[in-house]
Design an enzyme around this catalytic site. Sequence first.
Site, short mmCIF file in Angstrom:
data_model
loop_
_atom_site.label_atom_id
_atom_site.label_comp_id
_atom_site.label_asym_id
_atom_site.label_seq_id
_atom_site.Cartn_x
_atom_site.Cartn_y
_atom_site.Cartn_z
N HIS A 1 0.82 -1.21 0.00
CA HIS A 1 0.00 0.00 0.00
C HIS A 1 0.86 1.26 0.00
CE1 HIS A 1 0.93 0.96 4.20
NE2 HIS A 1 0.82 -0.34 4.45
N HIS B 1 0.66 -5.47 2.69
CA HIS B 1 1.50 -4.69 3.61
C HIS B 1 2.94 -5.18 3.57
CE1 HIS B 1 -2.26 -3.10 5.39
NE2 HIS B 1 -2.70 -4.27 5.00
#
Length: 229
Positions: A9, A182
């Site tokens: 992200h 992530h």
Amino acid sequence: MSKLVLIRHGESIWNKKNIFTGWTDIKLSKNGILEAKNAGLLLKKNNFNFQYAYSSLLKRSIHTLWEILYKLDLLWIKVIKNWRLNERHYGNLQGYNKKKITIKYGEKKVNKWRRSYKSRPPKMNLNNKKYIKKNIKYKNINNKYIPLTESLEDTYNRLLILWKNNIINKIKKNYNIIIVAHGNSLRALIKYLDKISDENIEKLNIPTGIPIIYKFKNKNIIKKYYLYK
């Protein structure tokens, strides 16, 4: 032939402030939104197309995926949001500045918590207001799966269940897939895909907003590369 694209992200507000985030649901910074849009434009420029998309249950992952799919005009495709793609749970460190934690515990111990494969940070107390079981998005997940802290190995083990039971089956059918997750959940997946040792995984860093491309023939990886401008 199929393609798997992995993207960390965009920068979050707590990334910018150097705070341990973990399962805390923090939104993207302005720069993070720009990173997400640029990733989408880069994939569009290189003619990427997807049939399925995956994200964690955390808004920084979901928002990044939205921006990418919007740029690709693929908002209509199937999106699977799954907690097994969540960031590693940083236990009692979540919400604290990394520099201050390093001063408190020492650089050696904090680096071990952050980078090693098997070390877990101190557990979060069940009464802590940050305990995410109190969050409605996790209400249907069995309590035994909700962590109070995690090592990278723990993250690896819970993520591999999703990979083996779901994602790899789509790759075998030659679907193109994008996963926005992530830093640590992607480190865990890449450890598996690239067969990285427990020791060498400590050296792997995942940049925000940069597509990592895997090309598969059946279930075998035939090429891997980072996509840059």
